[in-house]
Write an enzyme that holds these catalytic residues in place. Structure first.
Site, short mmCIF file in Angstrom:
data_model
loop_
_atom_site.label_atom_id
_atom_site.label_comp_id
_atom_site.label_asym_id
_atom_site.label_seq_id
_atom_site.Cartn_x
_atom_site.Cartn_y
_atom_site.Cartn_z
N ARG A 1 96.59 68.05 -56.73
CA ARG A 1 95.17 68.34 -56.45
C ARG A 1 94.65 67.49 -55.31
O ARG A 1 93.68 67.81 -54.64
CB ARG A 1 94.30 68.16 -57.70
CG ARG A 1 92.81 68.29 -57.39
CD ARG A 1 91.91 68.37 -58.59
NE ARG A 1 92.18 67.42 -59.63
CZ ARG A 1 91.92 66.11 -59.55
NH1 ARG A 1 91.41 65.59 -58.46
NH2 ARG A 1 92.18 65.34 -60.57
N ASP B 1 79.85 79.40 -39.48
CA ASP B 1 80.79 80.28 -40.16
C ASP B 1 81.41 81.16 -39.08
O ASP B 1 80.74 82.03 -38.51
CB ASP B 1 80.04 81.12 -41.22
CG ASP B 1 80.98 81.99 -42.05
OD1 ASP B 1 82.07 82.32 -41.56
OD2 ASP B 1 80.62 82.35 -43.19
N LYS C 1 90.06 86.40 -44.68
CA LYS C 1 89.80 87.47 -43.72
C LYS C 1 90.83 87.49 -42.57
O LYS C 1 91.97 87.76 -42.81
CB LYS C 1 88.36 87.33 -43.23
CG LYS C 1 87.32 87.18 -44.36
CD LYS C 1 87.28 88.41 -45.21
CE LYS C 1 86.40 88.42 -46.44
NZ LYS C 1 85.83 87.27 -47.04
N TYR D 1 76.32 86.21 -45.19
CA TYR D 1 77.08 86.92 -46.23
C TYR D 1 76.34 86.78 -47.58
O TYR D 1 75.85 85.69 -47.91
CB TYR D 1 78.49 86.31 -46.30
CG TYR D 1 79.27 86.68 -47.53
CD1 TYR D 1 79.57 88.01 -47.82
CD2 TYR D 1 79.71 85.71 -48.42
CE1 TYR D 1 80.28 88.35 -48.95
CE2 TYR D 1 80.42 86.03 -49.56
CZ TYR D 1 80.69 87.36 -49.82
OH TYR D 1 81.39 87.69 -50.95
#
Ligand code: PLP
Length: 398
Positions: free
Chosen positions: A59, A183, A208, A111
């Site tokens: 992690r 972004d 994406k 978004y």
């Protein structure tokens, strides 16, 4: 970080974009694998109790993710990069840098998931915010308050493809001691480099264009500056939101073909947008590559490929006339898959009103111009003639 090229040692940073995306983050290790191996382990054997090894617990970091993060930093020319489990996890990490009464400015048509994160989660933490028109520099200047610490831009925005002048807003941010994040999901690092334009943080939904094949979920933050770096590093590790090894490995593979994929996607999109603009039953076509786009000249200035040529992305929004039924329209589509998401090699179509922006209140959608008949295309690498024939047939049968 050196590569042996034609008999000379060359820093990988001096290579051109297309060479770097293949080679950076792809060290040949002691096993001589030519591809970064997939490390599936949750913990690492330590040599002693007072451990000093780079990898301790997965992690906190693992070799596949470390290779990905080297590649991500390279893509945006950043000093540091962090891989997250999703674009939303990356966005959350940005907002977690702030405390109650800090104020954040955010592009008004972000978004829908980011809108929901801000209005339903961040809202309850006491962090203040305003959604503003970041295409208007005066509006950005006027919206800054004494407690404004951060400006977050989405450019082009989702789904209205509104642009923000990143360089001009980075100057405003610096004058007011604000951190600027962008972004860059819609353009990918191939088509826009916000850090070069003065931003401090670049965010991607790597689901994406960077993933490119609609087969993984991921997010990334690429950034400069030691102070921001130590905050984001702490948040990624402590909040446990890092990218899984398997998805990091898939993403590393996809990044190597970024140029060849998006070059084709961007080229196809211009052809399709120009065709859409000539059709009778379409009331508007929004694509930054069209001269009819109100910010076409800004797109030509800031959306540049690695050879400094203007590029316009592969997202197109268009509105069918009210007399057309969008569900009947969608029934006649085969190549264009009706699905959320974007940026992959396979073309997709969505209706922002009821899908990606379902969580945005109706009045807000009306104010922004997100109508029920607004459709958003994500163009892939298929032959554009086939996509055009399909849309033509669908328009005439709905
Ligand atoms: N930013 C933009 C522009 C997006 O389109 C999306 C998702 O569609 C996100 C962020 C969120 O990314 P993810 O779905 O990987 O969490």
């Amino acid at each position: 970080m050196y590569i042996y090229l034609k008999g000379i040692n060359v820093s990988k940073k001096n290579l051109k974009f297309d060479s770097r995306i293949v080679h950076v983050g792809n060290k040949i290790d002691e096993t001589s694998s030519t591809v970064t191996p997939l490390h599936l382990t949750s913990t690492f054997k330590q040599k002693r109790f007072e451990s000093t090894e780079q990898f301790v617990y997965a992690r906190t970091g693992n070799p596949t993710l470390a290779a990905l993060e080297e590649s991500l930093a390279n893509l945006e020319g950043a000093d540091h990069a962090y891989g997250f489990s999703s674009g939303m996890a990356a966005m959350t990490a940005i907002f977690l840098m702030y405390k109650p009464t800090d104020h954040i400015l955010i592009s008004r048509n972000v978004y829908g998931g980011v809108f929901r994160l801000v209005t339903r989660v961040l809202n309850d933490t006491g962090v203040e915010y305003d959604f503003i028109d970041t295409s208007d520099l005066n509006c950005v200047k006027k919206s800054i308050k004494k407690n404004t610490k951060h400006i977050h831009l989405e450019s082009p925005s989702n789904p209205l493809l509104e642009l923000a002048d990143i360089e001009a807003i980075s100057r405003i941010a610096k004058e007011n001691n604000c951190v600027l994040s962008v972004d860059n999901t819609f353009m990918s690092p191939y088509g826009q480099q916000p850090l070069k334009l003065g931003a401090d943080i670049v965010m991607h939904s790597t689901t994406k264009f960077l993933g490119g094949h609609s087969d993984l979920i991921g997010g990334a933050l690429m950034l400069n500056g030691d102070q921001i770096n130590s905050k984001i590093q702490l948040i990624q590790n402590t909040a446990g939101s890092l990218q899984s090894s398997f998805d990091a490995w898939l993403l590393l593979r996809s990044i190597k073909t970024l140029t060849v994929r998006v070059e084709r996607q961007f080229r196809n999109s211009l052809i399709i947008a120009e065709w859409l603009e000539k059709q009778k039953n379409i009331t508007k076509v929004i694509y930054p590559g069209l001269s009819s786009h109100p910010q076409h000249s800004l797109a030509c200035k800031q959306q540049l490929d690695p050879n400094n040529k203007p590029v316009f992305g592969s997202m197109i929004s268009f509105e069918l006339t009210q007399k057309k039924d969008i569900n009947k329209f969608a029934k006649n589509l085969n190549l264009l898959t009706l699905a959320e998401s974007l940026g992959g090699i396979k073309s997709l179509i969505s209706c922002p009103y009821s899908m990606t922006h379902a969580s945005v209140p109706v009045k807000e959608k009306q104010r922004l111009g997100i109508s029920k008949n607004l459709l958003r295309l994500s163009i892939g690498i298929e032959d554009p003639d086939d996509i055009i024939s399909e849309i033509d047939f669908a328009i005439n049968h709905c």
